[in-house]
Motif scaffolding. Structure first.
Motif, PDB file in Angstrom:
ATOM      1  N   ASP A 179      55.812  22.825  29.551  1.00 58.63           N
ATOM      2  CA  ASP A 179      54.921  23.713  30.298  1.00 58.63           C
ATOM      3  C   ASP A 179      55.594  25.039  30.640  1.00 58.63           C
ATOM      4  N   GLU A 180      56.882  25.014  30.934  1.00 64.07           N
ATOM      5  CA  GLU A 180      57.593  26.243  31.289  1.00 64.07           C
ATOM      6  C   GLU A 180      57.574  27.251  30.145  1.00 64.07           C
ATOM      7  N   LEU A 181      57.719  26.793  28.899  1.00 59.15           N
ATOM      8  CA  LEU A 181      57.664  27.714  27.763  1.00 59.15           C
ATOM      9  C   LEU A 181      56.269  28.300  27.613  1.00 59.15           C
ATOM     10  N   ILE A 182      55.265  27.481  27.831  1.00 63.54           N
ATOM     11  CA  ILE A 182      53.885  27.966  27.754  1.00 63.54           C
ATOM     12  C   ILE A 182      53.647  29.017  28.832  1.00 63.54           C
ATOM     13  N   ARG A 183      54.119  28.759  30.034  1.00 57.94           N
ATOM     14  CA  ARG A 183      53.949  29.709  31.132  1.00 57.94           C
ATOM     15  C   ARG A 183      54.635  31.038  30.814  1.00 57.94           C
ATOM     16  N   LEU A 184      55.855  30.974  30.299  1.00 60.25           N
ATOM     17  CA  LEU A 184      56.587  32.199  29.966  1.00 60.25           C
ATOM     18  C   LEU A 184      55.913  32.973  28.836  1.00 60.25           C
ATOM     19  N   GLU A 185      55.437  32.274  27.827  1.00 70.15           N
ATOM     20  CA  GLU A 185      54.764  32.935  26.706  1.00 70.15           C
ATOM     21  C   GLU A 185      53.464  33.587  27.170  1.00 70.15           C
ATOM     22  N   ARG A 186      52.714  32.892  28.012  1.00 74.38           N
ATOM     23  CA  ARG A 186      51.484  33.492  28.561  1.00 74.38           C
ATOM     24  C   ARG A 186      51.802  34.762  29.337  1.00 74.38           C
ATOM     25  N   SER A 187      52.842  34.701  30.137  1.00 72.08           N
ATOM     26  CA  SER A 187      53.242  35.863  30.921  1.00 72.08           C
ATOM     27  C   SER A 187      53.588  37.044  30.005  1.00 72.08           C
ATOM     28  N   ALA A 188      54.322  36.785  28.945  1.00 73.66           N
ATOM     29  CA  ALA A 188      54.687  37.851  28.003  1.00 73.66           C
ATOM     30  C   ALA A 188      53.441  38.420  27.327  1.00 73.66           C
ATOM     31  N   GLU A 189      52.514  37.557  26.958  1.00 68.82           N
ATOM     32  CA  GLU A 189      51.280  38.023  26.326  1.00 68.82           C
ATOM     33  C   GLU A 189      50.432  38.843  27.291  1.00 68.82           C
ATOM     34  N   GLU A 190      50.408  38.455  28.544  1.00 69.65           N
ATOM     35  CA  GLU A 190      49.662  39.229  29.541  1.00 69.65           C
ATOM     36  C   GLU A 190      50.284  40.616  29.724  1.00 69.65           C
ATOM     37  N   GLU A 191      51.603  40.677  29.742  1.00 71.30           N
ATOM     38  CA  GLU A 191      52.278  41.971  29.861  1.00 71.30           C
ATOM     39  C   GLU A 191      52.008  42.830  28.629  1.00 71.30           C
ATOM     40  N   ARG A 192      51.986  42.215  27.460  1.00 75.58           N
ATOM     41  CA  ARG A 192      51.673  42.949  26.223  1.00 75.58           C
ATOM     42  C   ARG A 192      50.259  43.503  26.289  1.00 75.58           C
ATOM     43  N   ALA A 193      49.317  42.698  26.755  1.00 76.36           N
ATOM     44  CA  ALA A 193      47.924  43.133  26.824  1.00 76.36           C
ATOM     45  C   ALA A 193      47.752  44.328  27.756  1.00 76.36           C
ATOM     46  N   ARG A 194      48.572  44.420  28.769  1.00 80.51           N
ATOM     47  CA  ARG A 194      48.478  45.532  29.721  1.00 80.51           C
ATOM     48  C   ARG A 194      48.903  46.875  29.118  1.00 80.51           C
ATOM     49  N   LEU A 195      49.475  46.856  27.926  1.00 79.31           N
ATOM     50  CA  LEU A 195      49.840  48.102  27.256  1.00 79.31           C
ATOM     51  C   LEU A 195      48.613  48.877  26.777  1.00 79.31           C
ATOM     52  N   TRP A 233      56.953  44.289  29.462  1.00 81.01           N
ATOM     53  CA  TRP A 233      56.625  43.367  28.369  1.00 81.01           C
ATOM     54  C   TRP A 233      57.898  42.894  27.667  1.00 81.01           C
ATOM     55  N   ARG A 234      58.830  43.812  27.397  1.00 83.97           N
ATOM     56  CA  ARG A 234      60.085  43.434  26.726  1.00 83.97           C
ATOM     57  C   ARG A 234      60.877  42.446  27.564  1.00 83.97           C
ATOM     58  N   GLU A 235      60.916  42.672  28.877  1.00 84.24           N
ATOM     59  CA  GLU A 235      61.647  41.747  29.760  1.00 84.24           C
ATOM     60  C   GLU A 235      61.001  40.364  29.736  1.00 84.24           C
ATOM     61  N   ALA A 236      59.692  40.313  29.774  1.00 79.85           N
ATOM     62  CA  ALA A 236      58.989  39.024  29.719  1.00 79.85           C
ATOM     63  C   ALA A 236      59.209  38.360  28.363  1.00 79.85           C
ATOM     64  N   SER A 237      59.177  39.149  27.321  1.00 79.11           N
ATOM     65  CA  SER A 237      59.414  38.628  25.975  1.00 79.11           C
ATOM     66  C   SER A 237      60.840  38.104  25.827  1.00 79.11           C
ATOM     67  N   ASP A 238      61.792  38.831  26.368  1.00 80.39           N
ATOM     68  CA  ASP A 238      63.187  38.379  26.327  1.00 80.39           C
ATOM     69  C   ASP A 238      63.359  37.052  27.068  1.00 80.39           C
ATOM     70  N   ARG A 239      62.671  36.905  28.206  1.00 79.62           N
ATOM     71  CA  ARG A 239      62.776  35.649  28.959  1.00 79.62           C
ATOM     72  C   ARG A 239      62.261  34.467  28.143  1.00 79.62           C
ATOM     73  N   VAL A 240      61.124  34.643  27.479  1.00 78.98           N
ATOM     74  CA  VAL A 240      60.582  33.538  26.692  1.00 78.98           C
ATOM     75  C   VAL A 240      61.477  33.242  25.491  1.00 78.98           C
ATOM     76  N   GLN A 241      62.019  34.274  24.853  1.00 78.02           N
ATOM     77  CA  GLN A 241      62.899  34.040  23.709  1.00 78.02           C
ATOM     78  C   GLN A 241      64.166  33.291  24.117  1.00 78.02           C
ATOM     79  N   THR A 242      64.721  33.653  25.254  1.00 83.01           N
ATOM     80  CA  THR A 242      65.905  32.964  25.765  1.00 83.01           C
ATOM     81  C   THR A 242      65.584  31.501  26.070  1.00 83.01           C
ATOM     82  N   ALA A 243      64.437  31.264  26.683  1.00 84.15           N
ATOM     83  CA  ALA A 243      64.042  29.889  27.016  1.00 84.15           C
ATOM     84  C   ALA A 243      63.770  29.068  25.756  1.00 84.15           C
ATOM     85  N   ILE A 244      63.175  29.680  24.753  1.00 85.49           N
ATOM     86  CA  ILE A 244      62.914  28.984  23.485  1.00 85.49           C
ATOM     87  C   ILE A 244      64.237  28.587  22.835  1.00 85.49           C
TER      88      ILE A 244
END
Length: 80
Positions: A6-22, A37-48
């Protein structure tokens, strides 16, 4: 297919939401949102990467499964 915590799903959703705000932003507002968006994306990549290492699954397999899980549970936030 790799099991997706679930944590990976939550992080990926967060990154996608930040991307959409662009959408529709320009100049400094775009630059600031892009950094969020890059910071959120980096967090999900690190967690993956960490999950793949801990579980013994392939990193790419975990990333693909995470993206699939998020896309299957919600509409594209850029469309909203």
């Amino acid at each position: 297919m790799a099991e997706v915590p679930d944590e990976l799903i939550r992080l990926e959703r967060s990154a996608e939401e930040e991307r959409a705000r662009l959408a529709g932003l320009t100049g400094e507002a775009y630059d600031a949102q892009w950094r969020r968006w890059r910071e959120a994306s980096d967090r999900v990549q690190t967690a993956i990467t960490a999950h793949a290492r801990e579980s013994g699954a392939g990193r790419q397999e975990v990333e693909e499964a995470t993206k699939r899980a998020v896309r299957n549970t919600q509409e594209d936030p850029a469309v909203e």
